[in-house]
Design a protein around this motif. Sequence first.
Motif, PDB file in Angstrom:
ATOM      1  N   ARG A  26       0.851  -1.189   0.000  1.00  0.00           N
ATOM      2  CA  ARG A  26       0.000   0.000   0.000  1.00  0.00           C
ATOM      3  C   ARG A  26       0.887   1.238   0.000  1.00  0.00           C
ATOM      4  NH1 ARG A  26      -5.145   0.567   2.008  1.00  0.00           N
ATOM      5  NH2 ARG A  26      -4.987  -1.380   3.191  1.00  0.00           N
ATOM      6  N   ALA A  27       0.500   2.267  -0.739  1.00  0.00           N
ATOM      7  CA  ALA A  27       1.269   3.506  -0.784  1.00  0.00           C
ATOM      8  C   ALA A  27       1.318   4.163   0.592  1.00  0.00           C
ATOM      9  CB  ALA A  27       0.665   4.466  -1.798  1.00  0.00           C
ATOM     10  N   ASP A  28       2.492   4.669   0.961  1.00  0.00           N
ATOM     11  CA  ASP A  28       2.677   5.450   2.182  1.00  0.00           C
ATOM     12  C   ASP A  28       2.422   6.910   1.821  1.00  0.00           C
ATOM     13  OD1 ASP A  28       4.261   7.247   3.984  1.00  0.00           O
ATOM     14  OD2 ASP A  28       4.641   5.349   5.012  1.00  0.00           O
ATOM     15  N   THR A  29       1.403   7.534   2.416  1.00  0.00           N
ATOM     16  CA  THR A  29       1.018   8.887   2.023  1.00  0.00           C
ATOM     17  C   THR A  29       2.109   9.913   2.329  1.00  0.00           C
ATOM     18  OG1 THR A  29      -0.156   9.171   4.128  1.00  0.00           O
ATOM     19  CG2 THR A  29      -1.439   8.423   2.227  1.00  0.00           C
ATOM     20  N   GLY A  30       2.854   9.709   3.426  1.00  0.00           N
ATOM     21  CA  GLY A  30       3.934  10.635   3.751  1.00  0.00           C
ATOM     22  C   GLY A  30       5.053  10.573   2.727  1.00  0.00           C
ATOM     23  N   VAL A  31       5.439   9.356   2.356  1.00  0.00           N
ATOM     24  CA  VAL A  31       6.485   9.181   1.342  1.00  0.00           C
ATOM     25  C   VAL A  31       6.010   9.727   0.001  1.00  0.00           C
ATOM     26  CG1 VAL A  31       7.827   7.489   0.040  1.00  0.00           C
ATOM     27  CG2 VAL A  31       7.477   7.180   2.503  1.00  0.00           C
ATOM     28  N   GLU A  32       4.790   9.394  -0.376  1.00  0.00           N
ATOM     29  CA  GLU A  32       4.267   9.851  -1.665  1.00  0.00           C
ATOM     30  C   GLU A  32       4.197  11.374  -1.722  1.00  0.00           C
ATOM     31  OE1 GLU A  32       0.457   9.141  -4.656  1.00  0.00           O
ATOM     32  OE2 GLU A  32       0.360   8.466  -2.578  1.00  0.00           O
ATOM     33  N   GLY A  33       3.772  12.003  -0.621  1.00  0.00           N
ATOM     34  CA  GLY A  33       3.699  13.455  -0.582  1.00  0.00           C
ATOM     35  C   GLY A  33       5.063  14.099  -0.771  1.00  0.00           C
ATOM     36  N   PHE A  34       6.082  13.541  -0.110  1.00  0.00           N
ATOM     37  CA  PHE A  34       7.439  14.075  -0.265  1.00  0.00           C
ATOM     38  C   PHE A  34       7.921  13.910  -1.703  1.00  0.00           C
ATOM     39  CE2 PHE A  34      11.951  13.092  -0.600  1.00  0.00           C
ATOM     40  CZ  PHE A  34      12.499  14.283  -0.156  1.00  0.00           C
ATOM     41  N   VAL A  35       7.697  12.740  -2.279  1.00  0.00           N
ATOM     42  CA  VAL A  35       8.164  12.484  -3.645  1.00  0.00           C
ATOM     43  C   VAL A  35       7.494  13.434  -4.625  1.00  0.00           C
ATOM     44  CG1 VAL A  35       8.187  10.787  -5.508  1.00  0.00           C
ATOM     45  CG2 VAL A  35       8.782  10.094  -3.179  1.00  0.00           C
ATOM     46  N   TYR A  70       7.701   5.063  -7.123  1.00  0.00           N
ATOM     47  CA  TYR A  70       7.006   5.799  -6.058  1.00  0.00           C
ATOM     48  C   TYR A  70       5.836   6.618  -6.600  1.00  0.00           C
ATOM     49  CZ  TYR A  70      10.578   4.597  -2.628  1.00  0.00           C
ATOM     50  OH  TYR A  70      11.405   3.913  -1.762  1.00  0.00           O
ATOM     51  N   VAL A  71       5.992   7.181  -7.792  1.00  0.00           N
ATOM     52  CA  VAL A  71       4.926   7.956  -8.420  1.00  0.00           C
ATOM     53  C   VAL A  71       4.913   7.610  -9.904  1.00  0.00           C
ATOM     54  CG1 VAL A  71       4.138  10.260  -9.091  1.00  0.00           C
ATOM     55  CG2 VAL A  71       5.008   9.879  -6.782  1.00  0.00           C
ATOM     56  N   PRO A  96       5.099  11.483 -15.925  1.00  0.00           N
ATOM     57  CA  PRO A  96       6.346  11.462 -15.156  1.00  0.00           C
ATOM     58  C   PRO A  96       6.325  10.389 -14.088  1.00  0.00           C
ATOM     59  CG  PRO A  96       5.004  13.359 -14.544  1.00  0.00           C
ATOM     60  CD  PRO A  96       4.337  12.730 -15.725  1.00  0.00           C
ATOM     61  N   ARG A  97       7.494   9.813 -13.840  1.00  0.00           N
ATOM     62  CA  ARG A  97       7.638   8.727 -12.873  1.00  0.00           C
ATOM     63  C   ARG A  97       8.845   9.017 -11.993  1.00  0.00           C
ATOM     64  NH1 ARG A  97       9.499   3.975 -15.731  1.00  0.00           N
ATOM     65  NH2 ARG A  97       8.488   2.654 -14.167  1.00  0.00           N
ATOM     66  N   VAL A  98       8.801   8.529 -10.760  1.00  0.00           N
ATOM     67  CA  VAL A  98       9.973   8.526  -9.880  1.00  0.00           C
ATOM     68  C   VAL A  98      10.240   7.065  -9.538  1.00  0.00           C
ATOM     69  CG1 VAL A  98      10.958   9.238  -7.681  1.00  0.00           C
ATOM     70  CG2 VAL A  98       9.515  10.821  -8.975  1.00  0.00           C
ATOM     71  N   VAL A  99      11.404   6.581  -9.969  1.00  0.00           N
ATOM     72  CA  VAL A  99      11.715   5.157  -9.923  1.00  0.00           C
ATOM     73  C   VAL A  99      13.019   4.923  -9.168  1.00  0.00           C
ATOM     74  CG1 VAL A  99      12.106   3.087 -11.297  1.00  0.00           C
ATOM     75  CG2 VAL A  99      10.585   4.881 -12.160  1.00  0.00           C
ATOM     76  N   LEU A 100      13.016   3.931  -8.297  1.00  0.00           N
ATOM     77  CA  LEU A 100      14.213   3.498  -7.573  1.00  0.00           C
ATOM     78  C   LEU A 100      14.602   2.108  -8.059  1.00  0.00           C
ATOM     79  CD1 LEU A 100      16.125   4.017  -4.983  1.00  0.00           C
ATOM     80  CD2 LEU A 100      14.559   2.422  -3.860  1.00  0.00           C
ATOM     81  N   THR A 101      15.880   1.916  -8.367  1.00  0.00           N
ATOM     82  CA  THR A 101      16.385   0.585  -8.686  1.00  0.00           C
ATOM     83  C   THR A 101      17.599   0.282  -7.829  1.00  0.00           C
ATOM     84  OG1 THR A 101      17.808   1.378 -10.491  1.00  0.00           O
ATOM     85  CG2 THR A 101      15.567   0.680 -11.073  1.00  0.00           C
ATOM     86  N   LEU A 102      17.739  -0.995  -7.461  1.00  0.00           N
ATOM     87  CA  LEU A 102      18.875  -1.475  -6.696  1.00  0.00           C
ATOM     88  C   LEU A 102      19.497  -2.644  -7.437  1.00  0.00           C
ATOM     89  CD1 LEU A 102      17.342  -1.634  -3.076  1.00  0.00           C
ATOM     90  CD2 LEU A 102      18.463   0.310  -4.182  1.00  0.00           C
TER      91      LEU A 102
END
Length: 224
Positions: free
Chosen positions: A46-55, A141-142, A214-220
């Motif tokens: 589930r999306a974290d609203t705090g994280v999503e808001g910051f992103v 994230y978005v 637009p997207r915000v993507v994290l890869t490891l």
Amino acid sequence: MTNAVDLGEFAAPRPEPGSSTRLVTELADLAEIASPEVSVCVLRRRADTGVEGFVRAWLLPEPRSEALLVDPGAPDLAALAAGAPRSTGREAFLHDVRGLISLFADLTGCPRVGVRLARLARPMCPRLHADMVTLRLVTTYVGPGTEWAEHADVRRDRLGHRASGVPDEVSGVLRAGARLRRMDPFDVGLLKGEAWPGNQDRGAVHRSPPGTSPRVVLTLDALA
């Protein structure tokens, strides 16, 4: 890492016989990626609203790309939130990334992790392909998430550059009746690559979603 997994909403379906995908709702079940027949394992979150808001406020407005090489035991992630004032959303975002790094290191046993955070306005990898890596973690994230295909649904001789620039929709890379699947925002995807021991010609087939959202993507990536 944000641990908001609602088993009622995200109950993982039983995999179809022969499927190369596992959809899971428990962190421990990501270990299924080690199964020889599995090339993609996705943890529903589930999306974290705090994280999503910051992103949305700090990472989405402008193009950016940050690449780091970190010690998973003590990752220095300040560059990922450079310029943003301290806030609960900023700390929640960095906490989530640290958790993903720790999870990834536990799964792979790698001593170093390559971290890439990017804000993308167009598909970075628009055609279906498989990466020459051992294992990659991806979370969006978005924006729309990464798309992937079942191993049995793909003609590998038409992946990536082998299609000679012809779009996936007409290249015949997907077999008749096949469909692409897409990760949701905040899902954690593990993509097994061609360099995984014994996985040649079975690497996860995936692509960036089409369109210009637009997207915000994290890869490891696991590094030696």
